[in-house]
Scaffold this motif. Structure first.
Motif, short mmCIF file in Angstrom:
data_model
loop_
_atom_site.label_atom_id
_atom_site.label_comp_id
_atom_site.label_asym_id
_atom_site.label_seq_id
_atom_site.Cartn_x
_atom_site.Cartn_y
_atom_site.Cartn_z
N ILE A 292 111.63 69.80 6.67
CA ILE A 292 111.67 69.80 5.35
C ILE A 292 110.59 70.89 4.54
O ILE A 292 109.64 70.49 4.16
CB ILE A 292 111.19 68.33 4.93
CG1 ILE A 292 109.86 67.85 5.55
CG2 ILE A 292 112.00 67.25 5.04
CD1 ILE A 292 109.27 66.65 5.27
N GLY A 293 111.07 71.89 5.03
CA GLY A 293 110.21 73.12 4.74
C GLY A 293 109.93 73.22 2.99
O GLY A 293 111.10 72.87 2.39
N GLY A 294 108.80 73.60 2.39
CA GLY A 294 108.78 73.57 1.14
C GLY A 294 108.38 72.27 0.50
O GLY A 294 108.33 72.11 -0.69
N TYR A 295 108.49 71.17 1.22
CA TYR A 295 108.11 69.74 0.81
C TYR A 295 106.63 69.85 0.18
O TYR A 295 105.88 70.29 0.63
CB TYR A 295 108.18 68.81 1.93
CG TYR A 295 107.56 67.45 1.42
CD1 TYR A 295 108.23 66.60 0.85
CD2 TYR A 295 106.23 66.83 1.96
CE1 TYR A 295 107.99 65.25 0.35
CE2 TYR A 295 106.08 65.73 1.61
CZ TYR A 295 106.44 64.76 0.81
OH TYR A 295 106.25 63.75 0.66
N VAL A 296 106.47 69.21 -0.90
CA VAL A 296 105.43 69.00 -1.55
C VAL A 296 105.05 67.32 -1.67
O VAL A 296 105.76 66.83 -2.34
CB VAL A 296 105.13 69.58 -3.05
CG1 VAL A 296 103.68 69.35 -3.79
CG2 VAL A 296 105.43 71.13 -2.90
#
Length: 278
Positions: A153-157
């Motif tokens: 989940i790259g870019g997950y904030v």
């Protein structure tokens, strides 16, 4: 350009300054806020606005004000490096700058440097946020990080302050109510005992909580914030009545509470209203 002149101070000691506006020539008294409101024509500050100030003068003053506000702000707090960032053999940044890393092949294969820095980031979050260490015993704590580590989940904030206290909270509440909905019809057959007791939350607010117990176990109904209320028998009886009506008085067998005088009195009121409840 000097837009106002100080011409004296009210009182021998302390007090506010009198000033003369160099644009309209009027004399006023007050602090920086009142001077700003007068010159920038800000209403509602308890001072008459300057009627002769031009747009170019206002623009100049706003520019000066913005520059002053920027200078007034404290500088960004210095970021304290993590322990691993001070050790060249472990830190990600330092190892990337060197041509040769001090990490062993086993450490490299398990990304031990990354894991060490993540541990330190989590620990720093606890220390700077004042989080209780008992939070780590919550199964959801481990599950959240395990889920993150096993999914791409790259870019997950992570959710922020507002999302946690609004949409996500409402979503969780609706989900719990949906899961409990099939249980409530069984109350007509198995009947319910209502349990209530007083306690205080972590912020010391006085609360009275209500639970329903039946054959399948206890179910939390609600907690009432009693701050500022007189917790006499009439107040408590009214809360009990509201819960009984929500559950359905025909489904309630008894109410269990503590033996305080106000609770005993509330119980007597409920018995007079619902003779089948004891």
């Amino acid at each position: 350009m000097e837009l106002r002149d100080k011409i004296g101070k009210q009182g021998a000691t302390g007090g506010t300054w009198n000033y003369r506006c160099n644009i309209c020539g009027e004399t006023r008294n007050g602090s920086y806020t009142r001077v700003k409101a007068h010159l920038l024509q800000i209403l509602g500050e308890g001072v008459a606005i300057c009627k002769k100030v031009t747009k170019s003068q206002k623009l100049e003053m706003l520019t000066l004000l913005e520059e002053w506000e920027k200078r007034k702000k404290p500088g960004a707090s210095r970021e304290v490096p993590l322990p691993s960032q001070c050790q060249s053999g472990i830190a990600i940044e330092s190892s990337s700058k060197k041509g040769k890393s001090n990490l062993s092949p086993i450490a490299k294969s398990f990304n031990m440097n990354v894991m060490a820095q993540l541990d330190e980031e989590i620990a720093r979050m606890f220390y700077t946020g004042g989080l209780p260490f008992n939070l780590t015993r919550n199964p959801r704590y481990q599950r959240a990080f395990t889920f993150t580590a096993t999914h791409d989940i790259g870019g997950y904030v992570p959710p922020g302050y507002n999302k946690l206290r609004t949409s996500l909270l409402l979503q969780e509440k609706n989900n719990v109510e949906k899961l409990l909905q099939p249980i409530k019809p069984t109350w007509q057959e198995k009947r319910v005992t209502i349990v209530c007791d007083g306690w205080s939350d972590p912020t010391r607010k006085p609360l009275i909580n209500f639970m329903a117990t039946f054959g399948n176990g206890p179910m939390f109904l609600k907690a009432v914030n009693c701050f500022g209320e007189v917790k006499d028998k009439f107040f408590i009886a009214n809360l009990m009545k509201e819960v009984i009506d929500e559950v359905g008085h025909q489904n309630v067998v008894q109410i269990i509470t503590n033996n305080a005088a106000n609770c005993k009195g509330a119980g007597e009121i409920i018995e007079s209203m619902y003779p089948h409840i004891y």
